[in-house]
Design a protein around this motif. Structure first.
Motif, PDB file in Angstrom:
ATOM      1  N   ALA A   1      65.381 -17.397  33.685  1.00  0.00           N
ATOM      2  CA  ALA A   1      65.332 -18.195  32.461  1.00  0.00           C
ATOM      3  C   ALA A   1      65.270 -17.307  31.225  1.00  0.00           C
ATOM      4  O   ALA A   1      65.950 -17.563  30.214  1.00  0.00           O
ATOM      5  CB  ALA A   1      64.138 -19.144  32.506  1.00  0.00           C
TER       6      ALA A   1
ATOM      7  N   GLY B   1      68.059 -16.783  28.139  1.00  0.00           N
ATOM      8  CA  GLY B   1      67.814 -16.739  26.698  1.00  0.00           C
ATOM      9  C   GLY B   1      68.427 -15.507  26.061  1.00  0.00           C
ATOM     10  O   GLY B   1      68.987 -15.577  24.950  1.00  0.00           O
TER      11      GLY B   1
ATOM     12  N   LEU C   1      72.225 -16.112  25.794  1.00  0.00           N
ATOM     13  CA  LEU C   1      72.565 -17.021  24.700  1.00  0.00           C
ATOM     14  C   LEU C   1      72.354 -16.351  23.349  1.00  0.00           C
ATOM     15  O   LEU C   1      73.139 -16.553  22.416  1.00  0.00           O
ATOM     16  CB  LEU C   1      71.718 -18.289  24.798  1.00  0.00           C
ATOM     17  CG  LEU C   1      71.998 -19.214  25.986  1.00  0.00           C
ATOM     18  CD1 LEU C   1      71.155 -20.472  25.889  1.00  0.00           C
ATOM     19  CD2 LEU C   1      73.475 -19.568  26.066  1.00  0.00           C
TER      20      LEU C   1
ATOM     21  N   GLY D   1      76.117 -23.051  26.856  1.00  0.00           N
ATOM     22  CA  GLY D   1      74.892 -23.415  26.137  1.00  0.00           C
ATOM     23  C   GLY D   1      73.659 -23.272  27.002  1.00  0.00           C
ATOM     24  O   GLY D   1      73.535 -22.338  27.795  1.00  0.00           O
ATOM     25  N   THR D   2      72.752 -24.228  26.852  1.00  0.00           N
ATOM     26  CA  THR D   2      71.478 -24.141  27.574  1.00  0.00           C
ATOM     27  C   THR D   2      71.648 -24.254  29.079  1.00  0.00           C
ATOM     28  O   THR D   2      70.731 -23.912  29.828  1.00  0.00           O
ATOM     29  CB  THR D   2      70.522 -25.234  27.088  1.00  0.00           C
ATOM     30  OG1 THR D   2      71.154 -26.522  27.219  1.00  0.00           O
ATOM     31  CG2 THR D   2      70.144 -25.016  25.626  1.00  0.00           C
ATOM     32  N   THR D   3      72.812 -24.729  29.530  1.00  0.00           N
ATOM     33  CA  THR D   3      73.064 -24.763  30.973  1.00  0.00           C
ATOM     34  C   THR D   3      72.984 -23.367  31.559  1.00  0.00           C
ATOM     35  O   THR D   3      72.609 -23.189  32.730  1.00  0.00           O
ATOM     36  CB  THR D   3      74.452 -25.378  31.258  1.00  0.00           C
ATOM     37  OG1 THR D   3      74.473 -26.721  30.760  1.00  0.00           O
ATOM     38  CG2 THR D   3      74.747 -25.400  32.749  1.00  0.00           C
TER      39      THR D   3
ATOM     40  N   VAL E   1      70.879 -21.080  30.871  1.00  0.00           N
ATOM     41  CA  VAL E   1      69.482 -20.760  31.178  1.00  0.00           C
ATOM     42  C   VAL E   1      69.103 -21.333  32.542  1.00  0.00           C
ATOM     43  O   VAL E   1      68.501 -20.638  33.377  1.00  0.00           O
ATOM     44  CB  VAL E   1      68.547 -21.303  30.085  1.00  0.00           C
ATOM     45  CG1 VAL E   1      67.090 -21.033  30.449  1.00  0.00           C
ATOM     46  CG2 VAL E   1      68.883 -20.669  28.735  1.00  0.00           C
TER      47      VAL E   1
END
Length: 244
Positions: free
Chosen positions: A42, A46, A49, A132-134, A136
């Motif tokens: 995780a 970050g 990203l 995107g956040t996917t 993470v």
């Protein structure tokens, strides 16, 4: 909690105080390892990203994220992958393979394996930069899946290939249902990211099973290096499945 603290201190650079482990604490740490792997993944997501947001090219961002994970784990799993590759690549009896693995140098099999595995991981991460956040969640799943392989390599019935070290401490410590339970839970969780994620977890599990079988026959048992190799290979397979 002692097992979790030991898992964090062993598997990351986080300065968690942990006493010298006994066999029970070390075995518990392996069962906590997928949780630690998810946390590392995780955080790496970050980082990925953040680099993408700064305009860093996707492949460069992927390579830098792989480098971050190497730093965050002290390169321990990569060292295990390299040593395992050299051990499997040499000729001779198990004693010869184990001596090559203890040597500390990186032979041609180690170099090629590291280039291929890390390159595949970086390329897969590059493909995830636009999600995107996917990304993470994907890295968290891959990190957990990689560490879940520890418990299969150290399952009951598999002896240590040599005395001393982490391998001897945890060899034969895990019931078979622990890795199966982790893989099942992770495959189910992966469905939230799509069927390819679940397939990736199952393919990673199959690879770890095959690796454990082969290294047990080649080395006469398991070593701490095989734990690292299982983690890096399973992580790579999961990331590739998630990026396609």
């Amino acid at each position: 909690m002692r097992s979790l603290a030991f898992a964090l201190s062993l598997l990351t650079v986080v300065p968690v105080p942990a006493a010298a482990p006994d066999a029970r604490v070390a075995a518990g740490a392996l069962r906590w390892a997928p949780v630690v792997g998810a946390l590392l993944g995780a955080v790496a997501g970050g980082v990925l990203l953040g680099l993408a947001a700064l305009g860093v090219p996707a492949l460069v961002a992927g390579l830098l994220t792989v480098g971050f994970l190497a730093l965050a784990t002290r390169g321990m799993h990569l060292d295990g992958l390299a040593d395992t590759a050299d051990g499997l690549g040499c000729y001779g009896p198990p004693e010869r393979a184990l001596a090559v693995m203890r040597d500390g140098g990186a032979g041609p099999f180690a170099v090629v394996t590291l280039v291929v595995v890390l390159g595949a991981q970086a390329a897969a991460l590059a493909a995830l930069t636009g999600t995107g956040t996917t990304a993470v969640a994907a890295l968290a799943l891959a990190g957990a899946t990689g560490r879940a392989g520890f418990t299969w390599v150290a399952r009951r019935g598999v002896p240590a290939a040599r005395p001393g070290g982490l391998g001897a401490l945890v060899a034969g410590s895990q019931p078979w249902w622990v890795p199966v339970g982790w893989w099942t839970a992770l495959a189910a969780a992966g469905l939230a990211l799509g069927p390819r994620a679940a397939v990736g977890v199952l393919l990673a599990a199959a690879l770890v099973i095959a690796l454990s079988r082969h290294t047990r026959r080649r080395f006469g048992g398991m070593t701490g290096d095989v734990l690292g190799a299982a983690s890096e290979l399973a992580t790579a397979v999961t990331l590739i499945a998630l990026s396609t």
